[in-house]
Design a protein around this motif. Structure first.
Motif, PDB file in Angstrom:
ATOM      1  N   ARG A 291       0.803  -1.218   0.000  1.00 45.72           N
ATOM      2  CA  ARG A 291       0.000   0.000   0.000  1.00 45.72           C
ATOM      3  C   ARG A 291       0.838   1.271   0.000  1.00 45.72           C
ATOM      4  O   ARG A 291       0.571   2.221  -0.756  1.00 45.72           O
ATOM      5  N   GLU A 292       1.837   1.341   0.855  1.00 47.75           N
ATOM      6  CA  GLU A 292       2.637   2.565   0.932  1.00 47.75           C
ATOM      7  C   GLU A 292       3.392   2.817  -0.368  1.00 47.75           C
ATOM      8  O   GLU A 292       3.466   3.960  -0.847  1.00 47.75           O
TER       9      GLU A 292
ATOM     10  N   ALA B 259       0.938   4.099  -2.937  1.00 42.86           N
ATOM     11  CA  ALA B 259       0.583   5.495  -2.680  1.00 42.86           C
ATOM     12  C   ALA B 259       1.696   6.434  -3.136  1.00 42.86           C
ATOM     13  O   ALA B 259       1.433   7.468  -3.768  1.00 42.86           O
TER      14      ALA B 259
ATOM     15  N   THR C  94      -3.424   8.100   0.267  1.00 43.88           N
ATOM     16  CA  THR C  94      -2.626   7.594   1.373  1.00 43.88           C
ATOM     17  C   THR C  94      -2.745   6.075   1.438  1.00 43.88           C
ATOM     18  O   THR C  94      -3.604   5.475   0.782  1.00 43.88           O
ATOM     19  N   LYS C  95      -1.903   5.482   2.251  1.00 43.25           N
ATOM     20  CA  LYS C  95      -1.974   4.041   2.474  1.00 43.25           C
ATOM     21  C   LYS C  95      -3.341   3.655   2.994  1.00 43.25           C
ATOM     22  O   LYS C  95      -3.905   2.627   2.608  1.00 43.25           O
ATOM     23  N   GLU C  96      -3.897   4.491   3.862  1.00 37.84           N
ATOM     24  CA  GLU C  96      -5.212   4.214   4.435  1.00 37.84           C
ATOM     25  C   GLU C  96      -6.305   4.253   3.367  1.00 37.84           C
ATOM     26  O   GLU C  96      -7.258   3.464   3.408  1.00 37.84           O
ATOM     27  N   ASP C  97      -6.185   5.166   2.401  1.00 40.08           N
ATOM     28  CA  ASP C  97      -7.157   5.228   1.299  1.00 40.08           C
ATOM     29  C   ASP C  97      -7.199   3.912   0.533  1.00 40.08           C
ATOM     30  O   ASP C  97      -8.257   3.476   0.069  1.00 40.08           O
TER      31      ASP C  97
ATOM     32  N   ASN D  14       1.081   9.014  -6.270  1.00 38.74           N
ATOM     33  CA  ASN D  14       1.154  10.450  -5.989  1.00 38.74           C
ATOM     34  C   ASN D  14       2.163  11.150  -6.886  1.00 38.74           C
ATOM     35  O   ASN D  14       2.025  12.350  -7.157  1.00 38.74           O
TER      36      ASN D  14
ATOM     37  N   SER E  71      -4.175  13.368  -4.203  1.00 45.05           N
ATOM     38  CA  SER E  71      -3.201  12.574  -3.463  1.00 45.05           C
ATOM     39  C   SER E  71      -3.948  11.447  -2.765  1.00 45.05           C
ATOM     40  O   SER E  71      -5.141  11.560  -2.470  1.00 45.05           O
TER      41      SER E  71
END
Length: 209
Positions: free
Chosen positions: A16-17, A20, A38-41, A24, A36
């Protein structure tokens, strides 16, 4: 049981990171406005096909522009992963090496073409995986890709290992047992088997032989 087919994200690694970061890079300075993620998205998107991810993340863009942008994201993502990798879950290589002595191993993931190849190349895991498939290459649903791998490799009794309800549904469509990787991204009910860590596969499949 003669073979094991693995999901990738949430089962073998966490990318994920890295995704992202690479996406981005593409999103910066777009004429349509700056985006943009994020990992959470990405957490809720893991396991979806790329067009489904685009609809959730970029609903404000026309479909044609969204596809163009996501194609670019996928290319940059693959290049980034080949150079930087993601987070490999503990004991993955050791367990794959052990399992490969007794079973044929495969990967079926809902990803773009080149993504599985980037994973295998970065970690040098090609020697354990005999075949793989994805909708980026076939345009098929995950369950259909599982059946495709089964057919072309003459698999008689495989199991599928994944971490989401969609993975369970794919295994059901392919009419094979499902092993739920509880440590991954999703919540699954009614799995045939459950593992709390990747290393649990060693004992689970020893019991099944």
């Amino acid at each position: 049981m003669d073979s094991i087919i693995f999901d990738l994200d949430g089962t073998l690694w966490d990318s994920r990171e890295a995704i992202a970061i690479s996406w981005n890079q593409v999103f910066e300075g777009l004429e349509e406005g700056s985006f943009s993620i994020t990992k959470e998205d990405l957490t809720a998107m893991m396991g979806l096909q790329i067009d489904e991810i685009g609809e959730k993340l970029l609903p404000q863009l026309p479909a044609a522009k969204r596809k163009e942008l996501l194609d670019q994201c996928s290319q940059v993502e693959n290049e980034y992963l080949v150079e930087n990798g993601g987070i490999l879950y503990p004991e993955v290589e050791n367990v794959l090496a052990s399992l490969a002595e007794r079973y044929k191993l495969f990967i079926v993931s809902n990803c773009q073409e080149g993504y599985i190849e980037a994973f295998l190349k970065y970690y040098g895991l090609q020697k354990y995986i005999q075949d793989f498939e994805n909708p980026g290459r076939t345009g098929l649903l995950k369950g259909e890709n599982i059946k495709l791998v089964m057919d072309r490799n003459n698999l008689a009794a495989p199991v599928y290992v994944g971490d989401t309800e969609k993975d369970r549904e794919a295994a059901e469509l392919a009419e094979i047992p499902f092993v739920y990787a509880e440590y991954g991204f999703g919540k699954v009910q009614n799995a045939d088997y459950t593992i709390k860590s990747f290393s649990d596969l060693t004992n689970l499949f020893q019991r099944k032989t």
